[in-house]
Scaffold this motif. Structure first.
Motif, short mmCIF file in Angstrom:
data_model
loop_
_atom_site.label_atom_id
_atom_site.label_comp_id
_atom_site.label_asym_id
_atom_site.label_seq_id
_atom_site.Cartn_x
_atom_site.Cartn_y
_atom_site.Cartn_z
N GLN A 114 25.12 31.52 22.29
CA GLN A 114 26.19 32.04 21.80
C GLN A 114 26.01 33.67 21.61
N LEU A 122 20.94 27.66 22.58
CA LEU A 122 20.72 26.97 22.21
C LEU A 122 20.37 25.11 22.51
N ARG A 168 21.39 21.62 24.20
CA ARG A 168 21.94 20.43 24.02
C ARG A 168 21.69 19.81 25.53
N ASP A 219 20.17 18.91 16.24
CA ASP A 219 20.25 17.91 15.00
C ASP A 219 20.09 16.44 15.33
N ASP A 235 14.59 33.12 10.45
CA ASP A 235 15.81 32.94 11.12
C ASP A 235 15.75 31.35 9.81
N LYS A 291 17.66 36.49 10.21
CA LYS A 291 18.83 36.02 10.00
C LYS A 291 19.26 35.34 8.82
N ARG A 333 23.63 30.43 7.20
CA ARG A 333 25.18 30.55 7.09
C ARG A 333 25.75 29.84 5.79
N GLU A 354 24.76 34.46 9.97
CA GLU A 354 24.62 33.45 11.04
C GLU A 354 26.02 32.66 10.14
N VAL A 401 29.29 33.21 10.66
CA VAL A 401 30.69 33.97 10.29
C VAL A 401 32.02 33.05 11.25
N GLU A 402 32.94 32.18 10.66
CA GLU A 402 34.07 31.63 11.19
C GLU A 402 35.02 32.51 10.26
N GLN A 445 27.08 36.26 13.90
CA GLN A 445 26.64 35.24 15.00
C GLN A 445 27.45 34.46 14.09
N GLY A 446 28.92 33.50 14.83
CA GLY A 446 29.44 32.88 14.34
C GLY A 446 30.38 31.87 14.51
N PRO A 457 29.05 28.24 20.75
CA PRO A 457 27.94 28.32 21.67
C PRO A 457 28.21 27.37 23.01
N1 LIG Z 1 13.71 24.23 18.74
C1 LIG Z 1 14.15 24.51 18.59
N2 LIG Z 1 15.62 24.18 17.63
C2 LIG Z 1 17.04 24.42 18.45
C3 LIG Z 1 17.08 24.82 19.73
N3 LIG Z 1 18.53 25.18 19.95
C4 LIG Z 1 19.18 24.54 18.85
N4 LIG Z 1 17.93 24.50 17.47
C5 LIG Z 1 17.85 24.54 16.40
O1 LIG Z 1 19.22 23.21 15.80
C6 LIG Z 1 19.69 23.53 15.25
C7 LIG Z 1 21.25 22.99 15.49
O2 LIG Z 1 21.37 23.91 17.10
P1 LIG Z 1 23.36 23.65 17.11
O3 LIG Z 1 23.85 22.80 17.12
O4 LIG Z 1 23.11 24.37 18.11
O5 LIG Z 1 24.01 24.37 16.27
C8 LIG Z 1 23.92 26.63 16.38
C9 LIG Z 1 24.98 27.00 15.69
O6 LIG Z 1 26.18 25.90 16.62
C10 LIG Z 1 25.47 26.59 14.65
N5 LIG Z 1 26.37 27.73 14.45
C11 LIG Z 1 26.51 28.91 15.05
N6 LIG Z 1 27.39 29.44 14.54
C12 LIG Z 1 28.03 28.13 13.87
C13 LIG Z 1 29.08 27.88 12.47
O7 LIG Z 1 29.95 29.89 12.68
N7 LIG Z 1 29.57 27.75 11.79
C14 LIG Z 1 28.25 26.29 11.82
N8 LIG Z 1 29.13 25.58 11.31
N9 LIG Z 1 27.67 26.43 13.01
C15 LIG Z 1 27.43 27.61 13.63
O8 LIG Z 1 23.97 27.10 14.19
C16 LIG Z 1 22.97 27.07 14.90
C17 LIG Z 1 22.38 28.20 15.46
O9 LIG Z 1 21.80 28.29 14.63
P2 LIG Z 1 20.32 28.90 14.13
O10 LIG Z 1 19.26 28.20 14.82
O11 LIG Z 1 19.60 28.61 13.14
O12 LIG Z 1 20.34 30.31 14.52
C18 LIG Z 1 19.60 25.00 14.46
O13 LIG Z 1 18.63 24.99 14.01
C19 LIG Z 1 18.59 25.17 15.35
O14 LIG Z 1 17.99 26.34 15.61
C20 LIG Z 1 15.57 25.07 20.19
O15 LIG Z 1 15.84 25.14 21.40
N10 LIG Z 1 14.62 25.06 19.74
#
Ligand SMILES: Nc1nc2c(ncn2[C@@H]2O[C@H](COP(=O)(O)O[C@H]3[C@@H](O)[C@H](n4cnc5c(=O)[nH]c(N)nc54)O[C@@H]3COP(=O)(O)O)[C@@H](O)[C@H]2O)c(=O)[nH]1
Length: 729
Positions: free
Chosen positions: A482, A498, A500, A512, A617, A638, A641, A674, A676-677, A694-695, A701
């Motif tokens: 992302q 991130l 999957r 999650d 974070d 960061k 969100r 984080e 930002v939509e 980031q958003g 992503p």
């Molecule tokens: N230890 C590890 N943790 C990881 C890894 N990869 C991901 N994660 C953690 O899982 C949590 C969920 O991640 P994910 O489903 O990938 O969600 C990320 C984004 O999709 C989401 N995001 C980004 N922008 C937006 C948005 O505009 N709206 C919205 N509702 N969601 C959004 O945020 C998540 C990224 O969050 P962050 O990490 O805090 O930047 C999440 O906690 C991950 O950290 C891994 O490899 N290892």
């Protein structure tokens, strides 16, 4: 030394020495005695007799009194002085009574006057020899008795058991040496004392029954345990009084009256065996069977026993009780990083804190490893259990000081309530365990009541865990990226990696769905390494495509950073892909820092020296203390969100974010907002001079190919000249 010849024949023929100065008489006497089967030696006069007596043994001497030079009296004196064991018959022509008396006084058996009748002489000889034989037999018997008495005494005194006798009133009148050795009282102090003097008061009734034993043989009392008080000086410092457990067997003693008629009870004879070592061993075995040896807490067996009791009482009185299942969070990490010794000490310390949260009557047990259980045997309502559980969770908030290590621990607790959550011991424990798992899944360091629906998710979790283990081997994980974008220029500065999971069974799963289980099982370490390696590899590919400068951000879980070789691992990874440190940004949370502040800081400093960037974070969701941020080498904050999603409408979040922006500016930290939509969120952040966003507004992503396309497009729009080749993992 004169050799003593034994004239007593081996066949038992008596040896007789005859002494006379008249050869004729000697000869006739010898023939007479020899004819009767005796073995006869003759001595012609007193001197010859003495010479013979010096080195030969005889049974009997027939001695003439009146002999020239050495008389019969002289011979007798010699016999007395030399302590020669021989019977003497004096044969003399002296008719005076004095002579006879003198001979008898010197120990002569008989006195015969010459001339004697052969029959009379033979009879006297026979009687003397018989008497002698009887005396010898008697002496042998006495010697045997004395010997056996000595043996008996030796055996009694050296017996490992106390041997004693009591008189008919119960007073000791004999004790062997063992009594003093075991109890400490000098024997003479106990002789004459009543047995109650040494019996422990609680056992007096048993003692009265046992030690007053009047029965004998098979019917007598055997092997009754009685505790006996030792002499005061015998006790340990720790003891009030030292008690020995003795096993008593006793028998009545009877004496026959003089006429050999009725038997009279005169006391008791007894043996007391020291069974204290056995008792101690039994107690130890019993203790081990019911306790956890590391913490001294109850073990599973005792816990179940207590539950059984609680259940019986709850049924009878119609009340509830609670069972808690507790599991330390990330205990494995403590063991792996600090060693099992510290792990064990931590368990002991945790046990002690848990104990302090409980009331008398509650049971705390350790089932093994880092699993504990608690029984609250009587509760009014669920709130009772809830307040105990929250006290328990809070009790671990402060770090433990263990051998100069500051160790942070937290615990996840599951609670089941009787009778609603189960009516059997095993079901209640199992359901508390399920609730504990649920608690872990929901973020740990918390408690959770059991609910029926958890059974399904528990089973799901188990199968998910198994699948997760195989997912790494089967290459089912992929990394999405992302973009992180400059607020003022819409330029991509970084990509957050991130993970999957493309599960053949469940389809595409988001972090999650599986990261909590990966953390619980420790699989987060290899999974995290996979993401780190993928991100570095991809950064190199983008660099080769001329899509740099670009950093890759990777989420790091606390278990990863706690790995002893974490810094080396990162350093080797950068070398392997020939990347400068600043290309990599590690995202950690406040929770990770707080788990072990010193250790984390050490590692962050080392990483910073490698040029690696650190981002804090989810800022704002935890302690969010700006004070400590300054202490750590953090480059970026960061903003979570949850503060962004209702900007700018929510005045609270607006002020929080405004404050964060100015604080970051003051501390010279970079900021990424984080989630930002929406355009208005973006505009608001822009006005606050929040550096990056980031958003979903910019991009969700993306799989690596799409992320690369985006980068290529973005770089061509912004004037860079990327190579037109999309490389993927
Ligand atoms: N230890 C590890 N943790 C990881 C890894 N990869 C991901 N994660 C953690 O899982 C949590 C969920 O991640 P994910 O489903 O990938 O969600 C990320 C984004 O999709 C989401 N995001 C980004 N922008 C937006 C948005 O505009 N709206 C919205 N509702 N969601 C959004 O945020 C998540 C990224 O969050 P962050 O990490 O805090 O930047 C999440 O906690 C991950 O950290 C891994 O490899 N290892």
């Amino acid at each position: 030394m004169t050799e003593v010849i034994n004239f007593r024949s081996a066949t038992g023929t008596p040896e007789i020495l005859i002494v006379d100065d008249e050869p004729r008489l000697l000869n006739s006497l010898k023939s007479l005695l020899t004819s009767m089967g005796y073995s006869v030696t003759s001595a012609n006069g007193g001197q010859e007799a003495i010479e013979l007596l010096k080195f030969a043994q005889f049974d009997l001497v027939l001695l003439d009194l009146f002999m020239p030079e050495v008389t019969g009296h002289d011979v007798m004196d010699f016999i007395i002085e030399s302590l020669i064991d021989i019977s003497i018959i004096v044969v003399s022509g002296d008719t005076s009574i004095d002579s006879a008396i003198s001979a008898l006084h010197r120990g002569a058996y008989s006195f015969l006057r010459k001339p004697y009748e052969p029959d009379e002489l033979l009879k006297t000889v026979d009687n003397a020899l018989k008497k002698r034989q009887l005396e010898q037999e008697n002496e042998n018997l006495v010697q045997q008795l004395e010997q056996s008495e000595r043996w008996y005494r030796y055996l009694v005194d050296n017996s490992p058991d106390i041997i004693y006798t009591l008189d008919s009133e119960g007073r000791f009148n004999f004790l062997n040496d063992r009594a003093e050795a075991l109890l400490g009282y000098p024997t003479e102090q106990l002789i004459g004392q009543h047995y109650s003097h040494i019996v422990y008061h609680e056992d007096l009734e048993t003692a009265n029954y046992t030690l007053n034993e009047k029965r004998t043989e098979e019917r007598a009392t055997r092997n009754t345990e009685i505790r006996v008080k030792c002499l005061n000086e015998f006790k340990d410092d720790s003891e009030e009084i030292k008690l020995l457990t003795l096993e008593f067997s006793s028998f009545g003693i009877y004496e026959q009256d003089k006429l050999g008629g009725t038997q009279r009870y005169v006391g008791t004879y007894g043996v007391a065996k020291d069974v204290s070592p056995r008792k101690k061993a039994e107690q130890m075995i019993n203790y081990q069977a019911y306790h956890d040896l590391l913490t001294g807490l109850a073990n599973r067996m005792m816990f179940k026993d207590h539950m059984e009791l609680a259940m019986a009482q709850a049924k009878r009185n119609n009340h509830m009780f609670a069972v808690m299942f507790l599991d330390l969070d990330r205990f494995k990490v403590v063991n792996d990083t600090l060693g099992h010794g510290i792990g064990d000490l931590l368990l002991v310390e945790v046990a002690s804190r848990l104990k302090q949260c409980l009331r008398e009557g509650d049971t705390l047990a350790r089932l093994g490893g880092d699993e504990f259980t608690i029984l609250l045997p009587q509760i009014k309502d669920r709130e009772d259990a809830e307040s105990a559980a929250s006290k328990i969770v809070d009790s671990l908030a402060l770090p433990f000081e263990i051998e100069n290590h500051e160790v942070y621990a937290s615990i996840s607790v599951g609670i089941s309530i009787y009778p609603t959550d189960g009516e059997s011991i095993d079901t209640l424990i199992k359901n508390a365990d399920i609730a504990m798992y649920d608690s872990k899944g929901k973020g740990r360091n918390r408690f959770q009541f059991y609910a029926k629906e958890m059974n399904v998710s528990f089973a799901e979790k188990l199968s998910l865990e198994n699948l997760l283990r195989k997912a790494l081997e089967r290459n089912e994980f992929i990394v999405y990226y992302q973009p992180q974008v400059l607020t003022h220029a819409n330029t991509i500065t970084g990509m957050e990696a991130l993970i999957r999971w493309r599960s053949p069974l469940h389809g595409m799963l988001s972090p999650d769905d599986f990261i909590p289980i990966a953390e619980e099982t420790g699989l987060i370490v290899p999974i995290g390494e996979f993401v780190l390696r993928s991100a570095c590899k991809q950064a190199k590919i983008w660099e080769k495509m001329n899509l740099h400068p670009l950093r890759v951000a990777v989420n790091i879980s606390s278990q990863q950073i706690e790995q002893p070789n974490f810094v080396d691992y990162i350093s080797e990874l950068l070398q392997e892909f020939d990347l400068p440190g600043h290309v990599l940004e590690l995202e950690i949370t406040e929770g990770t820092i707080l788990r072990d502040i010193n250790m984390t800081n050490d590692k962050l400093v080392k990483l910073s020296k490698l040029g690696v960037r650190i981002a804090l974070d989810d800022f704002g969701t935890g302690y969010s203390s700006l004070g400590y941020i300054k202490k750590f080498p953090i480059n970026t904050i960061k903003i979570d969100r949850c503060f962004v999603h209702d900007l700018p409408g929510n005045p609270n979040n607006s002020s929080i974010v405004t404050a964060l922006c100015s604080m970051a500016d003051g501390l010279k930290l970079e900021l990424i907002a984080e989630g930002v939509e929406k355009e208005e969120q973006m505009n608001f952040l822009r006005t606050l001079k929040c550096g990056e966003i980031q958003g979903f507004l910019f991009s969700k992503p993306l799989p690596v190919e799409e992320a690369t396309k985006l980068l290529v497009n973005e770089r061509s729009t912004h004037g860079a000249a990327p190579k037109q080749q999309i490389l993927s993992l």
